[in-house]
Design an enzyme around this catalytic site. Structure first.
Site, short mmCIF file in Angstrom:
data_model
loop_
_atom_site.label_atom_id
_atom_site.label_comp_id
_atom_site.label_asym_id
_atom_site.label_seq_id
_atom_site.Cartn_x
_atom_site.Cartn_y
_atom_site.Cartn_z
N THR A 114 -3.47 -8.68 10.79
CA THR A 114 -4.37 -8.04 9.82
C THR A 114 -5.78 -8.59 10.01
O THR A 114 -5.96 -9.78 10.27
CB THR A 114 -3.91 -8.24 8.36
OG1 THR A 114 -4.91 -7.72 7.49
CG2 THR A 114 -3.63 -9.69 8.00
N HIS A 167 0.82 -1.23 0.00
CA HIS A 167 0.00 0.00 0.00
C HIS A 167 0.85 1.27 0.00
O HIS A 167 0.36 2.34 0.32
CB HIS A 167 -0.95 0.00 1.21
CG HIS A 167 -2.01 -1.05 1.13
ND1 HIS A 167 -2.84 -1.38 2.18
CD2 HIS A 167 -2.39 -1.87 0.11
CE1 HIS A 167 -3.66 -2.34 1.82
NE2 HIS A 167 -3.40 -2.67 0.58
P1 OAD Z 1 -6.88 -3.50 10.72
O1 OAD Z 1 -6.91 -2.34 11.64
O2 OAD Z 1 -8.07 -3.76 9.87
O3 OAD Z 1 -6.60 -4.82 11.54
C1 OAD Z 1 -5.59 -4.88 12.52
C2 OAD Z 1 -5.57 -6.29 13.06
O4 OAD Z 1 -4.48 -6.37 13.98
C3 OAD Z 1 -6.82 -6.70 13.81
O5 OAD Z 1 -7.26 -7.96 13.34
C4 OAD Z 1 -6.36 -6.80 15.28
O6 OAD Z 1 -7.02 -7.85 16.00
C5 OAD Z 1 -4.89 -7.12 15.10
N1 OAD Z 1 -4.01 -6.70 16.21
C6 OAD Z 1 -4.16 -5.70 17.10
N2 OAD Z 1 -3.10 -5.63 17.93
C7 OAD Z 1 -2.24 -6.61 17.56
C8 OAD Z 1 -0.96 -7.05 18.00
N3 OAD Z 1 -0.32 -6.45 19.02
N4 OAD Z 1 -0.39 -8.10 17.37
C9 OAD Z 1 -1.02 -8.71 16.32
N5 OAD Z 1 -2.22 -8.33 15.87
C10 OAD Z 1 -2.82 -7.30 16.45
O7 OAD Z 1 -5.55 -3.33 9.84
P2 OAD Z 1 -5.17 -4.02 8.43
O8 OAD Z 1 -5.74 -5.38 8.34
O9 OAD Z 1 -3.73 -3.85 8.28
O10 OAD Z 1 -5.60 0.40 3.86
O11 OAD Z 1 -5.93 -3.07 7.43
C11 OAD Z 1 -5.80 -3.29 6.08
C12 OAD Z 1 -5.92 -1.99 5.32
O12 OAD Z 1 -7.12 -1.32 5.68
C13 OAD Z 1 -4.84 -0.98 5.66
O13 OAD Z 1 -3.65 -1.19 4.92
C14 OAD Z 1 -5.49 0.32 5.29
C15 OAD Z 1 -6.81 0.07 5.97
O14 OAD Z 1 -7.87 0.84 5.64
C16 OAD Z 1 -5.61 1.61 3.26
O15 OAD Z 1 -5.54 2.67 3.86
C17 OAD Z 1 -5.74 1.52 1.78
#
Ligand code: OAD
Length: 239
Positions: free
Chosen positions: A186, A116
């Site tokens: 994620t 991204h």
């Molecule tokens: P999310 O915020 O959707 O998800 C974060 C994940 O991390 C969740 O499933 C949490 O349970 C988990 N989590 C939280 N703390 C954690 C820790 N200490 N260790 C491991 N996991 C943990 O973020 P993404 O999946 O990265 O895109 O989001 C994907 C995309 O959506 C991003 O790249 C962004 C966003 O909108 C754009 O801006 C285009």
């Protein structure tokens, strides 16, 4: 757990996907869930080409705030453990991140695809030239291109934009050919990243997820570790 450790140790081709959860232990907020960025902000007002066309100053202010936040943070144990894994696996390793914070690169990951983009860079709206933003304490948006003088935008991929086709092919190749795949931190809801774990699994990889919460990928994973990224990775790859 022992099976997962053995599978990962034996695998010559390993593909890893990370999301915002990997940077949570560096103090960077995730997007979804309680306290997440999308609780207080709307993606449609900040992370789309239409939002930028409507109000570029507002979008830049948000990205400049996040840039300062990222530059004040440091990579955490999870980022460094992934560098260790890369060193063990060599050419057979690929780390794909949805994160734009640049922390994997700062930790030392090299076989890395930032799917991204990267919030620490800007891209010229006219000629496409990229450059690193000035130090966070000197940065006042918007930046202008030093080649053609036109305004630059954040070098990230917004909702509704396409990923670079060659990059996507490289990433799909790595997940389609992996013997072990790790999906860490994620929510696995934003495509095409969300499908990479599924792709690896359907091509025969041993699929490991690390996330304190269940995700749509959890039922499919061979092992779904309910742990923070650093703890889960330590359990998997350290002696
Ligand atoms: P999310 O915020 O959707 O998800 C974060 C994940 O991390 C969740 O499933 C949490 O349970 C988990 N989590 C939280 N703390 C954690 C820790 N200490 N260790 C491991 N996991 C943990 O973020 P993404 O999946 O990265 O895109 O989001 C994907 C995309 O959506 C991003 O790249 C962004 C966003 O909108 C754009 O801006 C285009």
């Amino acid at each position: 757990m022992d099976v997962a450790r053995a599978k990962l140790r034996a695998a010559r081709r390993v593909a890893v996907l990370t999301g915002a959860g990997v940077s949570a232990e560096s103090g960077i907020p995730t997007f979804r869930g309680s306290g997440g960025l999308w609780e207080g902000f709307r993606p449609g007002e900040l992370a789309t080409p239409q939002a930028y066309a409507r109000d570029p100053d507002k979008v830049w202010r948000w990205y400049a705030w996040r840039y300062r936040q990222v530059m004040a943070a440091e990579p955490n144990r999870a980022h460094y453990l992934l560098v260790e894994l890369e060193e063990k696996k060599g050419d057979g390793f690929l780390l794909v991140t949805q994160n734009v914070d640049g922390l994997h690169a700062r930790a030392g990951s090299r076989r890395l695809v930032e799917l991204h983009g990267n919030i620490t860079r800007a891209r010229c709206e006219s000629c496409g030239k990229r450059r690193q933003l000035p130090p966070a304490n000197e940065f006042a948006p918007p930046p202008f291109c030093d080649s053609c003088g036109d305004r630059m935008r954040p070098d990230v991929v917004w909702f509704g934009e396409f990923l670079d086709a060659a990059l996507l092919a490289q990433v799909e190749g790595a997940f389609g050919g992996a013997e072990a795949a790790l999906v860490i931190g994620t929510s696995a809801v934003v495509e095409p990243a969300a499908s990479l774990g599924r792709l690896a699994k359907s091509a025969g990889a041993y699929l490991i997820e690390i996330n304190p919460e269940p995700t749509p990928l959890s039922p499919l994973a061979d092992l779904s570790l309910r742990a923070k990224a650093s703890r889960g990775l330590r359990a998997l790859i350290q002696q």
